[in-house]
Design a protein around this motif. Structure first.
Motif, PDB file in Angstrom:
ATOM      1  N   LYS A 102       0.833  -1.192   0.000  1.00 16.39           N
ATOM      2  CA  LYS A 102       0.000   0.000   0.000  1.00 16.39           C
ATOM      3  C   LYS A 102       0.872   1.247   0.000  1.00 16.39           C
ATOM      4  CE  LYS A 102      -4.021  -2.174   2.171  1.00 16.39           C
ATOM      5  NZ  LYS A 102      -4.903  -2.007   0.985  1.00 16.39           N
ATOM      6  N   PHE A 103       0.295   2.331  -0.485  1.00 19.68           N
ATOM      7  CA  PHE A 103       1.038   3.542  -0.834  1.00 19.68           C
ATOM      8  C   PHE A 103       0.648   4.692   0.097  1.00 19.68           C
ATOM      9  CE2 PHE A 103       1.084   7.022  -4.346  1.00 19.68           C
ATOM     10  CZ  PHE A 103       2.314   7.493  -3.913  1.00 19.68           C
ATOM     11  N   GLY A 104       1.652   5.293   0.761  1.00 13.28           N
ATOM     12  CA  GLY A 104       1.388   6.409   1.655  1.00 13.28           C
ATOM     13  C   GLY A 104       2.117   7.670   1.230  1.00 13.28           C
ATOM     14  N   ILE A 105       1.577   8.794   1.639  1.00 13.53           N
ATOM     15  CA  ILE A 105       2.133  10.085   1.251  1.00 13.53           C
ATOM     16  C   ILE A 105       1.992  11.061   2.416  1.00 13.53           C
ATOM     17  CG2 ILE A 105       0.141  11.310   0.275  1.00 13.53           C
ATOM     18  CD1 ILE A 105       1.863  11.624  -2.298  1.00 13.53           C
ATOM     19  N   TYR A 106       2.478  12.272   2.229  1.00 15.15           N
ATOM     20  CA  TYR A 106       2.609  13.256   3.315  1.00 15.15           C
ATOM     21  C   TYR A 106       2.124  14.622   2.862  1.00 15.15           C
ATOM     22  CZ  TYR A 106       5.376  16.521   6.291  1.00 15.15           C
ATOM     23  OH  TYR A 106       5.798  17.531   7.121  1.00 15.15           O
ATOM     24  N   SER A 107       1.503  15.364   3.801  1.00 17.57           N
ATOM     25  CA  SER A 107       1.189  16.762   3.535  1.00 17.57           C
ATOM     26  C   SER A 107       0.997  17.488   4.863  1.00 17.57           C
ATOM     27  CB  SER A 107      -0.063  16.906   2.654  1.00 17.57           C
ATOM     28  OG  SER A 107      -0.189  18.253   2.197  1.00 17.57           O
ATOM     29  N   SER A 108       0.568  18.735   4.771  1.00 19.43           N
ATOM     30  CA  SER A 108       0.370  19.585   5.946  1.00 19.43           C
ATOM     31  C   SER A 108      -0.873  20.440   5.756  1.00 19.43           C
ATOM     32  CB  SER A 108       1.588  20.498   6.148  1.00 19.43           C
ATOM     33  OG  SER A 108       1.314  21.494   7.122  1.00 19.43           O
ATOM     34  N   PRO A 109      -1.572  20.768   6.850  1.00 15.41           N
ATOM     35  CA  PRO A 109      -2.702  21.698   6.738  1.00 15.41           C
ATOM     36  C   PRO A 109      -2.252  23.144   6.530  1.00 15.41           C
ATOM     37  CG  PRO A 109      -2.379  21.105   9.034  1.00 15.41           C
ATOM     38  CD  PRO A 109      -1.447  20.240   8.227  1.00 15.41           C
ATOM     39  N   GLY A 110      -0.960  23.413   6.679  1.00 15.45           N
ATOM     40  CA  GLY A 110      -0.438  24.762   6.517  1.00 15.45           C
ATOM     41  C   GLY A 110      -0.093  25.081   5.077  1.00 15.45           C
ATOM     42  N   PRO A 111       0.262  26.319   4.792  1.00 19.19           N
ATOM     43  CA  PRO A 111       0.690  26.705   3.437  1.00 19.19           C
ATOM     44  C   PRO A 111       1.956  25.981   3.006  1.00 19.19           C
ATOM     45  CG  PRO A 111       0.156  28.644   4.751  1.00 19.19           C
ATOM     46  CD  PRO A 111       0.203  27.485   5.696  1.00 19.19           C
ATOM     47  N   GLN A 112       2.819  25.641   3.987  1.00 22.98           N
ATOM     48  CA  GLN A 112       4.049  24.922   3.683  1.00 22.98           C
ATOM     49  C   GLN A 112       4.207  23.728   4.611  1.00 22.98           C
ATOM     50  OE1 GLN A 112       7.141  27.986   4.063  1.00 22.98           O
ATOM     51  NE2 GLN A 112       7.289  28.054   1.837  1.00 22.98           N
ATOM     52  N   THR A 113       4.901  22.715   4.121  1.00 21.22           N
ATOM     53  CA  THR A 113       5.247  21.570   4.958  1.00 21.22           C
ATOM     54  C   THR A 113       6.393  21.961   5.881  1.00 21.22           C
ATOM     55  OG1 THR A 113       6.911  20.726   3.424  1.00 21.22           O
ATOM     56  CG2 THR A 113       4.614  20.025   3.059  1.00 21.22           C
ATOM     57  N   CYS A 114       6.811  21.034   6.718  1.00 21.19           N
ATOM     58  CA  CYS A 114       7.909  21.341   7.638  1.00 21.19           C
ATOM     59  C   CYS A 114       9.220  21.613   6.904  1.00 21.19           C
ATOM     60  CB  CYS A 114       8.080  20.196   8.648  1.00 21.19           C
ATOM     61  SG  CYS A 114       6.745  20.114   9.869  1.00 21.19           S
ATOM     62  N   ALA A 115       9.397  21.020   5.718  1.00 17.02           N
ATOM     63  CA  ALA A 115      10.593  21.272   4.916  1.00 17.02           C
ATOM     64  C   ALA A 115      10.379  22.405   3.915  1.00 17.02           C
ATOM     65  CB  ALA A 115      11.004  19.997   4.179  1.00 17.02           C
ATOM     66  N   ARG A 116       9.278  23.146   4.099  1.00 23.80           N
ATOM     67  CA  ARG A 116       8.963  24.333   3.306  1.00 23.80           C
ATOM     68  C   ARG A 116       8.612  24.030   1.858  1.00 23.80           C
ATOM     69  NH1 ARG A 116      13.013  29.046   5.782  1.00 23.80           N
ATOM     70  NH2 ARG A 116      12.386  28.716   7.967  1.00 23.80           N
TER      71      ARG A 116
END
Length: 390
Positions: A102-116
């Motif tokens: 199975k395939f997982g991914i990443y995002s953020s509720p903010g305008p930028q992720t932690c790595a900008r």
């Protein structure tokens, strides 16, 4: 009439349980701990290959999760595209699925992720639709820059600042949960907001399947032990479809001893924690494989009863943790957090077991016979003796 009486119970179930995902703690791999911002399409494909060839898939590791730094820019319609490291995310997802994973991914509720990189702020439904089109099965949603939005809103009303931040954070996670559900594709939702605002008390009602309980782990005994042993008292909040998450595994990354990594794996399994390997799977030593692939230890984590373990005794640097298992069994960890070997005892009554039990040393794969009342083992420095009581 019977249906009407049952309906309130069904509605009261956590959304995660209704969606029938993560009924046991998720197992798999995440790119961050080893690759961080360097991760590429090739690295992820190699991880998928290694999960299959090493036997990890057969042991239960099925999620292949890309963490931060895959994101590119949005087009004129607002659709988020990948960057040059990931030329075709749909093709990558198809490759992972072709392996039975199975395939997982990443995002953020903010305008930028932690790595900008680009976050999902004000594009939640659009991004969820894109993830569904790519075949995503798991989303890690990291608070990151959304904290700035929370702080700025709180600063306008300092008297109610804490309440305002809490409400905004919950709204952000509710929004992405609704967006995922709207796609019609089941996805595991992992909340990553570092345990703020006692997240374990409200995440299930928003559709969260797991939630980080602390800050980030690092590959050191100090970090791992501080996080792992701080989970005491949280067991009542975990269960099928909704799990406390003390962060990813560091096993195999090289800065702890084998004894310390066994402590790590034992404690996470007693905690019914998600088991997400964070090492380079293409370069695992036999020692690393023996820890990550131990089927008896994994079975403790994945036990069908769905109960998280908790601390039942502690004195100084010595601790005893116990996890109720199906069929009346109990898993027990005898932990020594000191710098010298020491005897550690468990009273079976403290662990919730019968007075007379069969004892098995899990890591030694050795039956120790029937014991009465208690059991004592000599435990190495920073080590563990993991027992099965039956």
């Amino acid at each position: 009439m019977k249906f009407l009486r049952l309906l309130p119970f069904v509605v009261a179930l956590p959304l995660a349980a209704q969606q029938r995902v993560a009924l046991t703690p998720p197992m798999g791999w995440n790119s961050w701990n080893h690759f961080a911002g360097r991760v590429t399409d090739a690295d992820v494909r190699a991880a998928a290959d290694a999960i299959v060839s090493s036997g990890m898939k057969d042991a239960g590791y099925i999620y292949v999760n890309i963490d931060d730094t895959w994101e590119g820019k949005r087009d004129a319609s607002g659709v988020l595209h990948t960057n040059e490291k990931f030329p075709d995310m749909k093709a990558l997802g198809d490759y992972i699925h072709s392996k039975g994973l199975k395939f997982g991914i990443y995002s953020s509720p903010g305008p930028q992720t932690c790595a900008r990189f680009e976050g999902s702020y004000q594009h939640e439904e659009q991004d969820a639709k894109t993830w569904a089109e790519w075949g995503v099965d798991y989303i890690k949603y990291d608070l990151c820059s959304y904290r700035t939005i929370m702080r700025e809103a709180a600063a306008k009303d300092p008297a109610n600042g804490e309440k305002i931040q809490s409400e905004l954070m919950r709204q952000a996670y509710q929004k992405i949960s609704d967006a995922i559900r709207k796609t019609g594709r089941p996805m595991v939702l992992s909340l990553c907001q570092y345990g703020w605002d006692e997240v374990w008390t409200w995440a299930p009602s928003l559709g969260g399947n797991l939630w980080r309980t602390t800050g980030d782990i690092s590959d050191s005994y100090l970090s791992m032990s501080q996080i792992g042993f701080s989970q005491a008292g949280l067991s009542k909040y975990a269960g099928p479809g909704h799990w406390n998450d003390p962060d990813m595994l560091e096993v195999g990354n090289g800065r702890m001893t084998a004894e310390e990594y066994r402590t790590h794996m034992s404690l996470w399994s007693l905690l019914a924690a998600p088991l997400l390997a964070g090492n380079d799977l293409s370069k695992m030593t036999d020692e690393t494989k023996s820890i990550l692939l131990n089927k008896e230890v994994i079975a403790i984590d994945q036990d069908a009863l769905g109960k998280q373990g908790d601390r039942v005794w502690a004195k100084g640097a010595l601790e005893v943790w116990a996890k109720p298992l199906s069929n009346g069994r109990v898993a027990v960890g005898l932990f020594n957090r000191s710098l010298e070997a020491a005897p550690v005892s468990v009273r079976f009554a403290d662990a919730g077991a019968k007075s007379s039990v069969k004892v098995r040393d899990v890591w030694a794969a050795k039956d120790l016979g029937t014991k009465q009342g208690s059991y004592t083992a000599n435990v190495a420095a920073h080590g563990v003796v993991l027992l099965m009581l039956e």
